[in-house]
Design an enzyme around this catalytic site. Structure first.
Site, PDB file in Angstrom:
ATOM      1  N   ARG A   6       0.846  -1.182   0.000  1.00 60.50           N
ATOM      2  CA  ARG A   6       0.000   0.000   0.000  1.00 60.50           C
ATOM      3  C   ARG A   6       0.888   1.241   0.000  1.00 60.50           C
ATOM      4  O   ARG A   6       1.910   1.276   0.703  1.00 60.50           O
ATOM      5  CB  ARG A   6      -0.926   0.021   1.222  1.00 60.50           C
ATOM      6  CG  ARG A   6      -2.059  -0.985   1.199  1.00 60.50           C
ATOM      7  CD  ARG A   6      -3.098  -0.614   0.143  1.00 60.50           C
ATOM      8  NE  ARG A   6      -4.245  -1.522   0.144  1.00 60.50           N
ATOM      9  CZ  ARG A   6      -4.357  -2.597  -0.606  1.00 60.50           C
ATOM     10  NH1 ARG A   6      -3.343  -2.936  -1.411  1.00 60.50           N
ATOM     11  NH2 ARG A   6      -5.435  -3.348  -0.570  1.00 60.50           N
ATOM     12  N   GLU A  16      -4.011   7.509  -5.719  1.00 58.41           N
ATOM     13  CA  GLU A  16      -4.011   6.895  -7.045  1.00 58.41           C
ATOM     14  C   GLU A  16      -5.267   7.299  -7.804  1.00 58.41           C
ATOM     15  O   GLU A  16      -6.348   7.321  -7.211  1.00 58.41           O
ATOM     16  CB  GLU A  16      -3.934   5.369  -6.922  1.00 58.41           C
ATOM     17  CG  GLU A  16      -2.665   4.884  -6.257  1.00 58.41           C
ATOM     18  CD  GLU A  16      -2.681   3.399  -5.902  1.00 58.41           C
ATOM     19  OE1 GLU A  16      -1.624   2.875  -5.563  1.00 58.41           O
ATOM     20  OE2 GLU A  16      -3.777   2.786  -5.966  1.00 58.41           O
ATOM     21  N   HIS A  54      -0.186   0.340 -10.187  1.00 62.89           N
ATOM     22  CA  HIS A  54      -1.011  -0.559  -9.363  1.00 62.89           C
ATOM     23  C   HIS A  54      -1.570  -1.716 -10.202  1.00 62.89           C
ATOM     24  O   HIS A  54      -2.771  -2.003 -10.200  1.00 62.89           O
ATOM     25  CB  HIS A  54      -2.150   0.204  -8.687  1.00 62.89           C
ATOM     26  CG  HIS A  54      -2.620  -0.460  -7.422  1.00 62.89           C
ATOM     27  ND1 HIS A  54      -3.005   0.236  -6.309  1.00 62.89           N
ATOM     28  CD2 HIS A  54      -2.756  -1.770  -7.081  1.00 62.89           C
ATOM     29  CE1 HIS A  54      -3.366  -0.591  -5.350  1.00 62.89           C
ATOM     30  NE2 HIS A  54      -3.214  -1.826  -5.799  1.00 62.89           N
TER      31      HIS A  54
END
Length: 319
Positions: free
Chosen positions: A238, A267, A286
């Site tokens: 994370r 994000e 990601h």
């Protein structure tokens, strides 16, 4: 039963979802490719079941949703849901454990190998004719070291961390781990240690722990100062595990060698995020979890979770 999918496009396209939602007890499905927070309550209103990936479901939202009985988080981490509030309201919350282990481990090692071997650099240079212009049969812009004999520190020894350790051992590396597991149950070659020792002794530090109050910004100016200036940091967990400004300072000043990450605190990446432009920072958007196999696994587990809930024996419950 009514089901609302809040941000299905982050997993698979709408047509693919239709192939999976075939339980006759789910009579009404509202699909949304994405849901801004300001529309979340209105879209969930009247639903007994909700699926979310990144859309936050808070206690105040639950107060407006008296029909809600089930929240399925389309990920392993479930910090997007106020689990305590859900429990007090009799709402079952499930997650998708272990679906992306192989995929994430592969991405973490892709970052490590790219940083050490700079494959991306040479590929770009050679497309521009660099090798063709070389007077020798080879050229080298970056001296690199073998991983064998190095020390990797793995923060968190869950499914992903344990598999990371197995790959490291195959490379001939020494493995340190910050874990709640006792040393007696760890594989040969893996040594449990405190975070301070791990940071001081590791050539590579890889973060694989959940985001909690205790781990939030665990990597900051103070802990970065413990690391070797030649060390690299990997984060496929994370973004919030790291204080990004402190990390950008350390990279800029050469106090650590490189950062490879698949996650950021916000994000998609904000244009003014300093890490985006740091030359020794290597970011992927990601995508570590998004292999075809991992997505298929995620959806299968999601459907099994829904069926188990409807059968009165829910599985993968986090509350």
């Amino acid at each position: 039963m009514k089901l609302v999918i809040l941000d299905g496009e982050t997993i698979i396209p709408q047509q693919a979802w239709k192939r999976y939602i075939d339980d006759g007890r789910v009579t009404d499905v509202d699909y949304y490719s994405d849901t801004p927070s300001c529309l979340a309550v209105e879209r969930m209103r009247g639903a007994q079941m909700v699926l979310t990936n990144k859309v936050v479901i808070s206690a105040s939202m639950m107060d407006c949703l008296p029909d809600l009985r089930y929240i399925g988080v389309l990920a392993t981490g479930y910090n997007v849901v106020d689990v305590k509030a859900a429990t007090s309201r009799g709402i079952t919350v499930t997650n998708i454990p272990s679906y992306s282990t192989d995929s994430v481990v592969q991405m973490a090692w892709a970052h490590i190998l790219n940083i050490f071997n700079r494959v991306d650099h040479y590929a770009v240079m050679n497309r521009e004719g660099r090798w063709s212009r070389s007077p020798l049969f080879c050229y080298s812009d970056f001296p690199f070291h073998e991983l064998a004999g190095m020390t990797i520190g793995i923060v968190g020894l869950g499914n992903i961390g344990m598999k990371m350790a197995g790959v490291a051992l195959a490379f001939g590396m020494k493995v340190l781990a910050m874990t709640s597991k006792p040393q007696s149950v760890l594989p040969e070659g893996v040594t449990a240690t405190a975070l301070e020792t791990l940071l001081k002794e590791s050539d590579i530090v890889s973060l694989h722990c959940p985001l909690t109050d205790n781990t939030r910004e665990m990597i900051d100016a103070k802990t970065l100062a413990l690391m070797k200036c030649s060390a690299i940091l990997i984060n496929t967990g994370r973004g919030q595990l790291v204080n990004e400004n402190d990390l950008a300072d350390a990279l800029h000043d050469g106090r650590i060698a490189a950062y490879g990450a698949d996650v950021l605190t916000v994000e998609p990446a904000l244009p003014d995020n300093r890490l985006v432009k740091e030359k020794n920072c290597f970011l992927t958007p990601h995508i570590a979890w998004t292999s075809i196999e991992a997505r298929e696994r995620l959806i299968r587990i999601c459907m099994d979770n829904i069926a188990a809930f409807l059968d009165g024996s829910p599985s993968n419950v986090v509350n």
